[in-house]
Design a protein around this motif. Structure first.
Motif, PDB file in Angstrom:
ATOM      1  N   THR A   2       0.863  -1.174   0.000  1.00  0.00           N
ATOM      2  CA  THR A   2       0.000   0.000   0.000  1.00  0.00           C
ATOM      3  C   THR A   2       0.907   1.233   0.000  1.00  0.00           C
ATOM      4  O   THR A   2       2.131   1.112   0.047  1.00  0.00           O
ATOM      5  N   SER A   3       0.304   2.420  -0.023  1.00  0.00           N
ATOM      6  CA  SER A   3       1.119   3.633  -0.077  1.00  0.00           C
ATOM      7  C   SER A   3       1.904   3.855   1.214  1.00  0.00           C
ATOM      8  O   SER A   3       2.995   4.406   1.193  1.00  0.00           O
ATOM      9  N   GLU A   4       1.362   3.416   2.344  1.00  0.00           N
ATOM     10  CA  GLU A   4       2.020   3.659   3.635  1.00  0.00           C
ATOM     11  C   GLU A   4       2.440   2.393   4.355  1.00  0.00           C
ATOM     12  O   GLU A   4       2.939   2.465   5.469  1.00  0.00           O
ATOM     13  N   GLY A   5       2.233   1.243   3.768  1.00  0.00           N
ATOM     14  CA  GLY A   5       2.577   0.017   4.479  1.00  0.00           C
ATOM     15  C   GLY A   5       2.275  -1.222   3.657  1.00  0.00           C
ATOM     16  O   GLY A   5       2.505  -1.253   2.449  1.00  0.00           O
ATOM     17  N   VAL A   6       1.716  -2.224   4.354  1.00  0.00           N
ATOM     18  CA  VAL A   6       1.485  -3.534   3.740  1.00  0.00           C
ATOM     19  C   VAL A   6       0.102  -4.030   4.144  1.00  0.00           C
ATOM     20  O   VAL A   6      -0.360  -3.795   5.263  1.00  0.00           O
ATOM     21  N   ALA A  58       6.767   0.541   9.284  1.00  0.00           N
ATOM     22  CA  ALA A  58       7.752  -0.026  10.209  1.00  0.00           C
ATOM     23  C   ALA A  58       7.500  -1.498  10.491  1.00  0.00           C
ATOM     24  O   ALA A  58       8.291  -2.148  11.170  1.00  0.00           O
ATOM     25  N   GLY A  59       6.384  -2.034  10.015  1.00  0.00           N
ATOM     26  CA  GLY A  59       6.073  -3.447  10.232  1.00  0.00           C
ATOM     27  C   GLY A  59       5.230  -3.720  11.459  1.00  0.00           C
ATOM     28  O   GLY A  59       5.075  -4.870  11.859  1.00  0.00           O
ATOM     29  N   LYS A  60       4.654  -2.682  12.036  1.00  0.00           N
ATOM     30  CA  LYS A  60       3.803  -2.853  13.224  1.00  0.00           C
ATOM     31  C   LYS A  60       2.356  -3.024  12.779  1.00  0.00           C
ATOM     32  O   LYS A  60       1.892  -2.387  11.834  1.00  0.00           O
TER      33      LYS A  60
END
Length: 150
Positions: free
Chosen positions: A109-113, A141-143
């Motif tokens: 996604t644009s800001e993460g997964v 950050a993977g959180k």
């Protein structure tokens, strides 16, 4: 011992018919020989195909190999899947008896997964296993941001 091709027949100065044919046609006298150096790639191609098909079959049939392969090639996606799987297992109705059936698919996604199609087997009310699908969002950050039970 005595080769009739190399000697005249009984000292008459005549050669045998086979020797005459060879002398007239020089292409027949030299045997066809391949170059030895070009055979090595020819022997490696079938071995290469065998290795490729073996890796494809192992990836599809052995979950531990597929997990190792993903960890080797795409470590960020692998880490996102692991975070989502841990959250889904801990969020199960009975976490002691939950297991991963399908590991899920990772989408950027644009800001993460975003991880979807994660299927967890949980112990149902009657003791039988029931499959529950999860999806989750993780930040850059993977959180874990949100876990969805479908």
């Amino acid at each position: 011992m005595n080769d009739p091709d190399n000697e005249d027949i009984r000292g008459t100065g005549r050669r045998p018919v086979l020797a005459q044919d060879r002398a007239e046609n020089p292409l027949r006298t030299a045997p066809y020989r391949r170059k030895r150096s070009s055979r090595l790639p020819g022997k490696l191609i079938p071995l290469l195909f065998l290795v490729v098909f073996g890796v494809i079959i192992a990836h599809n049939e052995i979950p531990a190999f597929a997990d190792w392969w993903e960890k080797l090639l795409t470590p960020r996606d692998w880490e996102a899947k692991q975070q989502c799987q841990k959250a889904a297992l801990s969020g199960a109705s009975n976490p002691a008896f939950a297991r991963i059936i399908k590991p899920g698919q990772v989408h950027r996604t644009s800001e993460g997964v975003y991880v979807d199609r994660l299927v967890v087997g949980e112990m149902g009310a009657g003791g039988a296993e029931q499959a529950v699908e999860y999806s989750c969002y993780l930040d850059g950050a993977g959180k874990l941001v949100q876990l969805n039970r479908l």
